[in-house]
Enzyme design. Structure first.
Site, PDB file in Angstrom:
ATOM      1  N   CYS A 288       3.494   9.502   0.727  1.00 37.86           N
ATOM      2  CA  CYS A 288       2.109   9.927   0.544  1.00 37.86           C
ATOM      3  C   CYS A 288       2.001  10.874  -0.645  1.00 37.86           C
ATOM      4  O   CYS A 288       2.718  11.880  -0.702  1.00 37.86           O
ATOM      5  CB  CYS A 288       1.612  10.614   1.825  1.00 37.86           C
ATOM      6  SG  CYS A 288      -0.065  11.285   1.679  1.00 37.86           S
TER       7      CYS A 288
ATOM      8  N   HIS B  76       3.910   4.653  12.745  1.00 34.39           N
ATOM      9  CA  HIS B  76       4.109   4.550  11.298  1.00 34.39           C
ATOM     10  C   HIS B  76       5.099   5.652  10.933  1.00 34.39           C
ATOM     11  O   HIS B  76       4.753   6.833  10.941  1.00 34.39           O
ATOM     12  CB  HIS B  76       2.770   4.748  10.580  1.00 34.39           C
ATOM     13  CG  HIS B  76       2.869   4.718   9.089  1.00 34.39           C
ATOM     14  ND1 HIS B  76       2.439   3.652   8.338  1.00 34.39           N
ATOM     15  CD2 HIS B  76       3.350   5.631   8.201  1.00 34.39           C
ATOM     16  CE1 HIS B  76       2.639   3.905   7.052  1.00 34.39           C
ATOM     17  NE2 HIS B  76       3.197   5.099   6.954  1.00 34.39           N
TER      18      HIS B  76
ATOM     19  N   HIS C  83       8.244   7.562   8.702  1.00 35.68           N
ATOM     20  CA  HIS C  83       8.951   7.820   7.452  1.00 35.68           C
ATOM     21  C   HIS C  83      10.344   8.345   7.775  1.00 35.68           C
ATOM     22  O   HIS C  83      10.613   8.784   8.893  1.00 35.68           O
ATOM     23  CB  HIS C  83       8.159   8.783   6.580  1.00 35.68           C
ATOM     24  CG  HIS C  83       6.946   8.164   5.961  1.00 35.68           C
ATOM     25  ND1 HIS C  83       6.848   7.891   4.624  1.00 35.68           N
ATOM     26  CD2 HIS C  83       5.784   7.731   6.518  1.00 35.68           C
ATOM     27  CE1 HIS C  83       5.673   7.317   4.375  1.00 35.68           C
ATOM     28  NE2 HIS C  83       5.012   7.216   5.513  1.00 35.68           N
TER      29      HIS C  83
ATOM     30  N   ARG D 185       0.828  -1.201   0.000  1.00 35.99           N
ATOM     31  CA  ARG D 185       0.000   0.000   0.000  1.00 35.99           C
ATOM     32  C   ARG D 185       0.865   1.253   0.000  1.00 35.99           C
ATOM     33  O   ARG D 185       1.052   1.899  -1.018  1.00 35.99           O
ATOM     34  CB  ARG D 185      -0.953  -0.032   1.198  1.00 35.99           C
ATOM     35  CG  ARG D 185      -2.158   0.921   1.063  1.00 35.99           C
ATOM     36  CD  ARG D 185      -1.858   2.352   1.439  1.00 35.99           C
ATOM     37  NE  ARG D 185      -1.342   2.516   2.779  1.00 35.99           N
ATOM     38  CZ  ARG D 185      -0.971   3.680   3.283  1.00 35.99           C
ATOM     39  NH1 ARG D 185      -1.024   4.785   2.554  1.00 35.99           N
ATOM     40  NH2 ARG D 185      -0.481   3.760   4.524  1.00 35.99           N
ATOM     41  N   ASP D 186       1.428   1.605   1.132  1.00 36.06           N
ATOM     42  CA  ASP D 186       2.213   2.834   1.247  1.00 36.06           C
ATOM     43  C   ASP D 186       3.460   2.780   0.374  1.00 36.06           C
ATOM     44  O   ASP D 186       3.883   3.792  -0.188  1.00 36.06           O
ATOM     45  CB  ASP D 186       2.599   3.046   2.707  1.00 36.06           C
ATOM     46  CG  ASP D 186       3.068   4.460   3.005  1.00 36.06           C
ATOM     47  OD1 ASP D 186       3.543   5.124   2.076  1.00 36.06           O
ATOM     48  OD2 ASP D 186       2.965   4.892   4.156  1.00 36.06           O
TER      49      ASP D 186
ATOM     50  N   ASN E 207       9.286   5.056   3.801  1.00 34.94           N
ATOM     51  CA  ASN E 207       9.062   4.568   5.154  1.00 34.94           C
ATOM     52  C   ASN E 207      10.346   4.062   5.791  1.00 34.94           C
ATOM     53  O   ASN E 207      11.347   3.810   5.116  1.00 34.94           O
ATOM     54  CB  ASN E 207       8.073   3.392   5.109  1.00 34.94           C
ATOM     55  CG  ASN E 207       6.719   3.775   4.592  1.00 34.94           C
ATOM     56  OD1 ASN E 207       5.822   4.117   5.341  1.00 34.94           O
ATOM     57  ND2 ASN E 207       6.556   3.711   3.276  1.00 34.94           N
TER      58      ASN E 207
END
Length: 305
Positions: free
Chosen positions: A240, A207, A209, A14-15, A249
């Site tokens: 994002c 979460h 980065h 996903r990310d 990330n």
């Protein structure tokens, strides 16, 4: 503080992929996801039910989740949901684990969800109700929990109020996201403290980065604060599309390496993880962002932890 085990959710599918300029083939996503599960990861963020014109990489989420779920029925495959329509799509796809997403800052919320934070939270009320009624596990991610690319530093008490609103919807654990990778250990400490004052005993995750190279330091700070849930992306890729300047990330391989050095179990087989990372490197055709991707060898004692 003695720490024995930490849970990692890999967010590559996903990310990691959501801002890639070239669409990643569904078959490659499935192959990588299966490799991550075979390496010992038990939770993946497998996609997002969002409008395909806004995030084209997520258009195949239903197929990815369905296939991986059939291959590994005991795994936790999370998908992101922003509204009621996304929730219904998730249920139609047979999803059993969902993360709601809301931004702590109004600026990012308007860019990411088309509404300010209060509006996004109101929109999530029927969304959460639908999911909970269906027996779906509902967690939540709070974007820009520390710093926003539009509004600057996020007041920790504001993040705490957003966390309380999400907890009232029945969501948990709550994952605090350093969306643009601008947080420091100081940000982590004060925001976690504020959320815990508002919600004593709440299960929190991070979460992170790595825009300014602080992700590992922030993860270690989280460990010292008692956080046991972390997101990471294989090879450190991701970002994002609605957060200007955000880098990738914290890398799953780097985070596992850090934790294993400290004698903290993750359940991940590093040799297998490196093999999947090599597949990712071949697929993308560029150097990955993780520190271990540039290392010549992995210390043998870290492989089996």
């Amino acid at each position: 503080m003695t720490v024995r085990q930490v849970a990692i959710t890999d967010v590559l599918l996903r990310d990691g992929f959501q801002i890639e300029p070239t669409i990643i083939p569904t078959a490659d996503k499935i192959q990588l996801g299966r490799g991550l599960l075979d390496a010992g990861l038990t939770a993946l963020e497998a996609g997002a039910f969002v409008h395909p014109e806004k995030v084209p990489q997520m258009a195949d989420t239903a197929e990815v989740v369905g296939t991986l779920g059939a291959l590994a029925p005991a795994s936790r495959l999370y998908t992101l949901v922003f509204n009621e329509r996304g929730a219904r799509r998730a249920l139609s796809a047979g999803v059993r684990h969902v993360r709601l997403v809301v931004s702590a800052s109004d600026g990012h919320s308007r860019a990411n969800a088309g509404a300010d934070t209060a509006g996004a939270l109101r929109r999530l009320e029927p969304t959460a109700a639908i999911l909970k009624a269906a027996g779906v596990t509902v967690e939540a991610s709070i974007a820009t929990a520390f710093v926003c690319p539009y509004d600057g530093e996020t007041d920790p008490d504001r993040t705490a109020r957003v966390a309380a609103a999400l907890a009232a919807l029945g969501a948990g654990p709550l994952h605090l996201a350093d969306t643009i990778g601008a947080a420091s250990p100081w940000h982590i400490e004060r925001t976690v403290a504020a959320v815990r004052r508002e919600l004593p005993g709440v299960a929190l995750g991070l979460h992170l980065h790595d825009t300014y190279g602080m992700a590992s330091a922030n993860a270690w700070t989280g460990i010292q604060l008692g956080i046991r849930h972390f997101d990471a992306s294989l090879g450190g890729i991701g970002g994002c599309p609605f957060a200007p300047g955000a880098a990738g990330n914290i890398a799953t391989d780097d985070l596992v390496n850090l934790l294993h050095h400290a004698g903290i179990a993750t359940g991940v087989d590093v040799d297998r993880l490196v093999g999947v990372r090599d597949q990712l490197h071949t697929l993308l055709g560029r150097r990955l962002d993780s520190a271990l991707a540039g290392a010549k060898a992995t210390p043998a004692r870290l492989r089996a932890l």
